[in-house]
Design an enzyme around this catalytic site. Structure first.
Site, PDB file in Angstrom:
ATOM      1  N   VAL A  92       0.908  -1.292  -0.038  1.00 44.06           N
ATOM      2  CA  VAL A  92      -0.049  -0.028  -0.124  1.00 44.06           C
ATOM      3  C   VAL A  92       0.937   1.307  -0.036  1.00 44.06           C
ATOM      4  CG1 VAL A  92      -1.618   1.409   1.210  1.00 44.06           C
ATOM      5  CG2 VAL A  92      -1.990  -1.226   1.150  1.00 44.06           C
ATOM      6  N   ARG A 119      11.495  -0.437   7.658  1.00 46.16           N
ATOM      7  CA  ARG A 119      12.234  -1.507   8.529  1.00 46.16           C
ATOM      8  C   ARG A 119      13.393  -1.820   7.840  1.00 46.16           C
ATOM      9  NH1 ARG A 119       8.364  -6.397  10.492  1.00 46.16           N
ATOM     10  NH2 ARG A 119       7.759  -5.967   8.407  1.00 46.16           N
ATOM     11  N   ARG A 120      13.566  -1.982   6.453  1.00 41.92           N
ATOM     12  CA  ARG A 120      14.576  -2.504   5.631  1.00 41.92           C
ATOM     13  C   ARG A 120      15.061  -1.243   4.501  1.00 41.92           C
ATOM     14  NH1 ARG A 120      11.063  -6.649   6.248  1.00 41.92           N
ATOM     15  NH2 ARG A 120      10.371  -6.482   4.024  1.00 41.92           N
ATOM     16  N   ILE A 164     -13.584   1.063  -1.366  1.00 42.20           N
ATOM     17  CA  ILE A 164     -15.120   1.576  -1.500  1.00 42.20           C
ATOM     18  C   ILE A 164     -15.174   2.761  -0.657  1.00 42.20           C
ATOM     19  CG2 ILE A 164     -17.359   0.613  -0.799  1.00 42.20           C
ATOM     20  CD1 ILE A 164     -16.243  -2.147  -1.249  1.00 42.20           C
ATOM     21  N   LYS A 205     -13.080  -4.779  11.521  1.00 40.80           N
ATOM     22  CA  LYS A 205     -14.031  -3.894  10.748  1.00 40.80           C
ATOM     23  C   LYS A 205     -15.280  -3.454  11.189  1.00 40.80           C
ATOM     24  CE  LYS A 205     -11.259  -5.121   6.605  1.00 40.80           C
ATOM     25  NZ  LYS A 205     -10.973  -6.154   5.327  1.00 40.80           N
TER      26      LYS A 205
END
Length: 432
Positions: free
Chosen positions: A16, A47-48, A137, A206
């Site tokens: 994302v 993190r990397r 959505i 959710k």
């Protein structure tokens, strides 16, 4: 248009986050025109740091997320790392150092949304999280803003694409659960460890968020009844088809008829083929909202994936940046009703119960007596002898509406009957 750019800190640059960075770069002119000022990616916490991230300037990459959100020049923090910590601490720090927050973190919001909203209000910041539920959505904003003048009574939805893909495959091809899960994994719809999806944890988080917004009350993850779909079988689908139904893993949030409480639950359910949710195929999501004035509304689209989720994140980013320019904040936490969340035992619905029973006279009468003693009215009964000739029969009972507590008592009593070999399946029937 003002020339000083609004600066954005991005926490996380995975599926994302990388899409958020890409869209911010490729659509920079359009975003600036829509907001009224340029937006600039000022830092990316990962993190990397050695990993190559196409389209992201390596000079922006840092492993010190705390230092990034503490910068006094950051206007908005976009959090897409997920989980409870360090996300909670980073969001808190962002508020305290002058930044508003856009998050896609359903788990954190379901657990600590009230506290985060309170801190955002105290600090005069925005907290937006459209991407936390149902991906691309538009759902949070319609519930929070478009329906703010209406009374929402029920939210019924398919909010996890992985489970919908698996159940859809079982329905359309006759595949068993494991076979459908294996295909979902091979196609990238299911994680290597699919527990959060198939056991309903993802959908429950959710549901907590949706119930809180829809009913203007505080609903935590612990308040949501959760039941996974790993026990759903091909036989259940055969029974569903005989009733003109299919099976979906549903998140159901309801206001009690007297308006004095709410319920939130996640579980597999039979749903009539005539219901709009029955036609939601593959990994898609859909949410059905019932309200007093607007009536029935349907929201449908891709519920996961990098680009769809990033679309929701960017929509929130535009809204938050506009608020920054105007010196205002958007809608915050609306929990004025403070309604109690009723336990699952008080939920009233219909049930489909499949029993393995002795194939001899009087069994049906015994079973019917148990239902009557527990106040559960029977709608239909179907009995069929087993094809293997083993002396047992399959008895399928569909009830009228009854409380979950009454049904649980009925099933416990049925298990104690000598003529009942086993309770093969219990499935709720929704959407009628």
């Amino acid at each position: 248009m003002r020339t000083r750019p609004l600066k954005v800190a991005l926490l996380g640059c995975g599926v994302v986050g990388s899409e958020v960075a890409r869209i911010m770069t490729t659509h920079a002119d359009d975003l600036a025109a829509r907001i009224g000022a340029p937006v600039e990616l000022a830092g990316v916490a990962v993190r990397r740091p050695s990993k190559v991230r196409e389209g992201v300037d390596p000079a922006l990459v840092t492993t010190d997320a705390t230092a990034l959100v503490k910068r006094g020049d950051i206007d908005v923090v976009v959090e897409v790392i997920g989980g409870i910590e360090p996300a909670r601490a980073l969001i808190t720090t962002a508020f305290e150092h002058g930044a508003s927050v856009v998050s896609a973190n359903k788990a954190l919001l379901a657990q600590d949304g009230a506290a985060l909203h309170a801190l955002a209000e105290e600090q005069g910041r925005d907290l937006y999280y459209e991407a936390a539920v149902a991906g691309a959505i538009p759902l949070i904003r319609p519930l929070r803003e478009s329906l703010a003048g209406d009374k929402v009574n029920r939210v019924l939805g398919i909010v996890n694409g992985t489970t919908n893909f698996i159940l859809d495959k079982m329905d359309s091809t006759g595949a068993g659960y494991q076979e459908a899960l294996d295909e979902a994994t091979a196609l990238g719809y299911a994680e290597a460890d699919p527990t959060a999806d198939v056991e309903g944890f993802d959908a429950a988080a959710k549901a907590a968020i949706l119930a809180g917004i829809a009913f203007h009350t505080r609903v935590r993850l612990d308040d949501v009844y959760r039941e996974g779909m790993t026990e759903v079988t091909a036989a259940d689908f055969a029974s569903a088809k005989a009733m003109g139904c299919t099976i979906k893993l549903l998140a159901i949030c309801e206001r009690a008829a007297d308006g004095g409480s709410v319920t939130a639950r996640v579980h597999p359910a039979m749903i009539p083929l005539s219901h709009p949710l029955a036609s939601v195929r593959g990994a898609y999501n859909a949410v059905f909202v019932e309200s007093d004035a607007a009536g029935q509304l349907m929201f449908y689209g891709p519920g996961a994936g990098g680009a769809p989720t990033a679309s929701a994140v960017l929509g929130d980013l535009v809204a938050v940046c506009r608020n920054k320019l105007s010196g205002a904040t958007g809608p915050g936490d609306s929990a004025y009703t403070q309604l109690p969340v009723s336990p699952m035992g008080e939920v009233v619905t219909r049930y489909h119960i499949s029993l393995d029973v002795a194939d001899k006279p009087g069994v049906l009468a015994q079973v019917a007596t148990v239902f009557a003693e527990h106040g559960v009215s029977i709608d239909t009964v179907r009995q069929q002898g087993r094809q293997d000739g083993g002396g047992d029969a399959s008895l399928v009972v569909v009830t009228h509406r009854a409380s979950d507590a009454s049904l649980s008592g009925t099933v416990e009593a049925l298990r104690n009957l000598d003529t009942v070999r086993g309770v093969a399946s219990i499935m709720r029937v929704e959407g009628e």
